[in-house]
Structure formats: C-alpha cells, structure tokens
Motif scaffolding. Sequence first.
Motif, PDB file in Angstrom:
ATOM      1  N   LYS A   8       0.855  -1.192   0.000  1.00 43.81           N
ATOM      2  CA  LYS A   8       0.000   0.000   0.000  1.00 43.81           C
ATOM      3  C   LYS A   8       0.887   1.236   0.000  1.00 43.81           C
ATOM      4  O   LYS A   8       1.739   1.406   0.874  1.00 43.81           O
ATOM      5  N   ALA A   9       0.680   2.107  -0.997  1.00 42.97           N
ATOM      6  CA  ALA A   9       1.590   3.227  -1.199  1.00 42.97           C
ATOM      7  C   ALA A   9       1.008   4.577  -0.782  1.00 42.97           C
ATOM      8  O   ALA A   9       1.615   5.615  -1.035  1.00 42.97           O
ATOM      9  N   GLY A  10      -0.151   4.569  -0.151  1.00 36.15           N
ATOM     10  CA  GLY A  10      -0.759   5.822   0.275  1.00 36.15           C
ATOM     11  C   GLY A  10      -2.191   5.600   0.705  1.00 36.15           C
ATOM     12  O   GLY A  10      -2.653   4.454   0.796  1.00 36.15           O
ATOM     13  N   GLU A  11      -2.880   6.707   0.978  1.00 32.35           N
ATOM     14  CA  GLU A  11      -4.283   6.645   1.412  1.00 32.35           C
ATOM     15  C   GLU A  11      -5.126   7.573   0.558  1.00 32.35           C
ATOM     16  O   GLU A  11      -4.690   8.657   0.181  1.00 32.35           O
ATOM     17  N   TYR A  23      -7.537   2.235  -0.764  1.00 30.98           N
ATOM     18  CA  TYR A  23      -6.940   1.584  -1.925  1.00 30.98           C
ATOM     19  C   TYR A  23      -6.889   0.063  -1.810  1.00 30.98           C
ATOM     20  O   TYR A  23      -7.208  -0.654  -2.768  1.00 30.98           O
ATOM     21  N   HIS A  44       3.948   3.097   2.745  1.00 31.90           N
ATOM     22  CA  HIS A  44       4.014   4.556   2.875  1.00 31.90           C
ATOM     23  C   HIS A  44       4.147   4.989   4.328  1.00 31.90           C
ATOM     24  O   HIS A  44       4.522   6.133   4.602  1.00 31.90           O
ATOM     25  N   THR A  62      -0.186  -0.573  -4.943  1.00 29.15           N
ATOM     26  CA  THR A  62      -1.323   0.299  -5.207  1.00 29.15           C
ATOM     27  C   THR A  62      -0.882   1.640  -5.786  1.00 29.15           C
ATOM     28  O   THR A  62       0.302   1.935  -5.919  1.00 29.15           O
ATOM     29  N   SER A  64      -1.181   5.981  -5.322  1.00 30.05           N
ATOM     30  CA  SER A  64      -0.836   6.843  -4.196  1.00 30.05           C
ATOM     31  C   SER A  64      -1.092   8.295  -4.568  1.00 30.05           C
ATOM     32  O   SER A  64      -0.930   8.673  -5.733  1.00 30.05           O
TER      33      SER A  64
END
Length: 245
Positions: A8-11, A23, A44, A62, A64
């Motif tokens: 997971k690279a962000g929200e 995501y 992240h 994902t 981001s």
Amino acid sequence: MKNVLLLKAGEAAASVRLSVGDYDRWFLQTVGLSGYRFEVLPTHQDAKLPEDVARYDAVMMTGSPLSVTQLEPWMERAAQFMVDAAERGVPVLGVCFGHQLLAHAYGGRVVRNPLGREIGTVEVELTAVGRMDPLFRGLPQRLAVQATHEDIVPEPPEGTVVLAGNANTAVQALAFRPCARGVQFHPEVQPDAMRALIQARAERLEAEATARGQPPGERVPKLLAGIAPTPYGRQILVNFLESFL
C-alpha cells in the motif's frame, strides 16, 4: 490458496475512504478472496518489508496521492524490493504510482504530464505486443478503464516493452521483465470509487479546467456523466494472478 503481498503506497482522501473504502479494499473487492490470501503492507508508513519474498506467490503495489517525482526513502526501498522480487521470478504488478515506481527502479523517468491530469473512465489501446501478452488475455484491442493520475512515464525504460497507450498517456502499460508488469490506469477501481474520487477533487478539477481555458463549471459534471463500468479491470488483475504464477 495463493499468498499475495499488496504494498500500500498511500491513502485516499478521507471523504473517499468514508464512502468507498481505501486503496487496498478496492483490490480485495475487485479480485475477490476466493483462492487468494492478501497481506496488506503499508509501505508509505515505513512498514518493514519482508526479508523473504519467496513466501509470496505475487507482489502488487497500489496507487498513491504521492509522487515518484518527489522520492522518499521508503519509495526507494519498496522499488528495490519489487525489483528483487521480479528478478527472482516472483510476479510483480505495479498500478499507477506502483507502475511509475517500477519504471523509476528500472532506469526510467517519471514526470508531470504536460497534457494535464487524466481522470475518469477512459479508453486505452493495446499494442501489437500487448494483444499477445498474458496480462490482457481475452481482452479486446480497445478497452475502457478507470484512470486518475497527473504523473506519467514519458517513454519506456530500456529493456521494457509498451503494452498499451492512449492519446493522453502513451505508456499506459509496460512489461518490465517476464513476470513484472505495470499499468498506469486502475484496474481495481469500480465506478463508485471513481465517482468518489472525482467528487473529492471537484474544486481542483474545475480550477485546472479553467486554467486551461475551459468554461467554468463544466468539467466535473462531464466527468461524472462519463463514468462507465469497466469489467475488464477485474480480468486484468485475475490474468496477472493466474498467468504469471
């Protein structure tokens, strides 16, 4: 049961998360959990990356809200992790930000798109190589997908092959290695999530449109009206999980 590591690279924005989730949820809902066990790792947030990638059947990353044009240490570590996985023969799929980070890792450039943000339901066209690639098995040459991005990979890094593109973004999909792929668009995004994303960015989208000389108040309604189902998105994800393992 196949073990999939989802980086997971962000929200998503708070309003988006409240209405349609974040995501990682989009990937799980679109793919479905039958036959797959997903482990979500918030890279992240500087989560520790696994020491042994071999215990996973596949790795995915994902999108981001962050940008590869402003690299952070965790991005470099995640990029190296994905490269190491791909070079060991573990299937890797980068989506949007993940696609751009893979391109960076393989020596490519990531820049802000001079043609502006691409968002909404768009059409991409498979290249001759893309039509033969397992990632797009069973799909038509032209297909509708959901997209939202400002950055692009302007040209394929050396040793990679373009699998899809369109007028806004020539590099919509890349083959990096025999089992490593990247897509600029979002196969995991469903129409309700795209609607939430557009609504969350409505003010910014209108400002961008007027700055480019478009009449005020037109862009967001047009984008919302253009949202359409993209059933091939799930097939792309399933093709990756079934064809590259």
